[in-house]
Design a protein around this motif. Sequence first.
Motif, PDB file in Angstrom:
ATOM      1  N   GLY A 106      53.988  40.754  46.369  1.00 41.27           N
ATOM      2  CA  GLY A 106      54.067  42.164  47.370  1.00 41.27           C
ATOM      3  C   GLY A 106      52.985  43.108  47.042  1.00 41.27           C
ATOM      4  O   GLY A 106      52.483  43.635  47.865  1.00 41.27           O
ATOM      5  N   TRP A 107      52.410  43.313  45.831  1.00 45.02           N
ATOM      6  CA  TRP A 107      51.259  44.149  45.568  1.00 45.02           C
ATOM      7  C   TRP A 107      50.081  43.239  46.325  1.00 45.02           C
ATOM      8  O   TRP A 107      49.142  44.159  46.818  1.00 45.02           O
ATOM      9  N   TRP A 108      49.953  42.134  46.322  1.00 42.16           N
ATOM     10  CA  TRP A 108      48.880  41.392  46.988  1.00 42.16           C
ATOM     11  C   TRP A 108      48.790  42.085  48.576  1.00 42.16           C
ATOM     12  O   TRP A 108      47.813  42.164  49.077  1.00 42.16           O
ATOM     13  N   ALA A 139      39.019  45.821  41.838  1.00 42.24           N
ATOM     14  CA  ALA A 139      39.779  44.670  41.312  1.00 42.24           C
ATOM     15  C   ALA A 139      40.265  44.946  39.969  1.00 42.24           C
ATOM     16  O   ALA A 139      41.554  44.783  39.720  1.00 42.24           O
ATOM     17  N   ARG A 140      39.777  45.486  39.144  1.00 44.48           N
ATOM     18  CA  ARG A 140      40.001  45.684  37.654  1.00 44.48           C
ATOM     19  C   ARG A 140      41.143  46.627  37.742  1.00 44.48           C
ATOM     20  O   ARG A 140      42.141  46.752  37.250  1.00 44.48           O
ATOM     21  N   ILE A 214      49.988  38.239  36.945  1.00 46.65           N
ATOM     22  CA  ILE A 214      49.413  39.221  37.952  1.00 46.65           C
ATOM     23  C   ILE A 214      48.017  38.949  38.342  1.00 46.65           C
ATOM     24  O   ILE A 214      47.446  38.992  39.490  1.00 46.65           O
ATOM     25  N   ILE A 215      46.991  38.617  37.251  1.00 49.86           N
ATOM     26  CA  ILE A 215      45.800  38.067  37.560  1.00 49.86           C
ATOM     27  C   ILE A 215      45.756  36.894  38.569  1.00 49.86           C
ATOM     28  O   ILE A 215      44.924  36.731  39.458  1.00 49.86           O
ATOM     29  N   ARG A 216      46.575  36.006  38.281  1.00 50.90           N
ATOM     30  CA  ARG A 216      46.598  34.707  38.895  1.00 50.90           C
ATOM     31  C   ARG A 216      46.796  34.745  40.194  1.00 50.90           C
ATOM     32  O   ARG A 216      46.348  34.102  41.216  1.00 50.90           O
ATOM     33  N   ARG A 224      33.785  37.226  41.107  1.00 46.82           N
ATOM     34  CA  ARG A 224      32.763  36.956  40.307  1.00 46.82           C
ATOM     35  C   ARG A 224      33.080  36.826  38.543  1.00 46.82           C
ATOM     36  O   ARG A 224      32.512  37.398  37.828  1.00 46.82           O
ATOM     37  N   GLN A 225      34.416  36.313  38.503  1.00 51.37           N
ATOM     38  CA  GLN A 225      34.861  36.179  37.156  1.00 51.37           C
ATOM     39  C   GLN A 225      35.302  37.491  36.342  1.00 51.37           C
ATOM     40  O   GLN A 225      35.398  37.342  35.349  1.00 51.37           O
ATOM     41  N   SER A 226      35.298  38.603  37.181  1.00 54.51           N
ATOM     42  CA  SER A 226      35.283  39.854  36.615  1.00 54.51           C
ATOM     43  C   SER A 226      36.666  40.326  36.222  1.00 54.51           C
ATOM     44  O   SER A 226      36.898  41.116  35.296  1.00 54.51           O
ATOM     45  N   THR A 227      37.640  39.642  36.462  1.00 53.24           N
ATOM     46  CA  THR A 227      39.265  39.945  36.137  1.00 53.24           C
ATOM     47  C   THR A 227      39.745  38.900  35.251  1.00 53.24           C
ATOM     48  O   THR A 227      41.308  39.178  35.004  1.00 53.24           O
ATOM     49  N   HIS A 228      38.977  38.113  34.880  1.00 58.84           N
ATOM     50  CA  HIS A 228      39.795  36.903  34.236  1.00 58.84           C
ATOM     51  C   HIS A 228      40.153  37.524  32.627  1.00 58.84           C
ATOM     52  O   HIS A 228      39.291  38.391  32.213  1.00 58.84           O
ATOM     53  N   MET A 229      41.308  37.203  32.367  1.00 56.05           N
ATOM     54  CA  MET A 229      42.017  37.445  30.972  1.00 56.05           C
ATOM     55  C   MET A 229      42.012  36.256  30.156  1.00 56.05           C
ATOM     56  O   MET A 229      41.575  35.105  30.592  1.00 56.05           O
ATOM     57  N   PHE A 230      42.384  36.011  28.718  1.00 56.75           N
ATOM     58  CA  PHE A 230      42.263  35.099  28.006  1.00 56.75           C
ATOM     59  C   PHE A 230      43.227  33.994  28.701  1.00 56.75           C
ATOM     60  O   PHE A 230      42.658  32.443  28.928  1.00 56.75           O
TER      61      PHE A 230
END
Length: 274
Positions: A106-108, A139-140, A214-216, A224-230
């Motif tokens: 929904g947020w998307w 994005a972050r 959320i990230i996925r 550019r990989q800027s919002t990846h988490m572990f």
Amino acid sequence: MTLPLILLIVGLVAYPFFYSIYLSTLNKRETAFVGLANFRYLLTYDTFWMVVQMSFLFTFLAVLWKALLGFTLALVIHTLPTRGQRIWRGLSLVPWVMPLALSSLGWWWIYEPTHSALNWLLILFGFSPKSWLAEPFWARFSVILVNVWYGTPFFMITYLAGLKSIPQELYESSEIDGAGAAQRLRHITLPMLKNIIAITLLFSTIVTLATFDIIRVLTRGGPRQSTHMFGTFAFELGIATGDVPLGAAVSLFMFPILAVSAFFILRGIRRSTM
């Protein structure tokens, strides 16, 4: 009586953890033992350090705002009449009880550049539209905002339960002594909720650092990989690119961070109750 629970913990927690350690010591084909080579590679990988930075930034800001907003919301609801409390308490819990993947979708749609509700509001008030999920900064900001929206009710309901347990006589006595609202908050409410605040911060830190849905759903780790988490980076390396040992090594980096955090928080709680 505890054997079923012990077996459940061993099967779903202990075994995967030790198997991940084993996997992290293998090569990409899982045919040879390479020791700490995967960890050494990650320490020289620029993208990995971006993931570390994002994970700490995301966790710190999200937990901070969830705690502040949850505490404020709990104080506001606590002052309402009993009937009003039930209504607002139920409404406030809606983001937390919804499936996270569904609410993230929904947020998307809210962030979607062509028909974005946020951009429509910005244009309505004379501002320029934003590429919410296409620029690293926004994005972050967007993924942190969704996590705060989702997690604030947990803090609210926990703090509200803590407020209910504080004896009302303490507030009445302080009012008689001339204490104002700020003084009552500082000298009664916060000290009485100290342990609850510490526990919620610990649990939320663990859950937030392991954020995946959320990230996925929103960014898949981009732009550019800027919002990846572990968690998402481990999935990207281990599942998407097929390097399971390297993905396991990424996921294991969370363990010492969480272990140290849990140690200091729980030690502080133990000392305060002695």
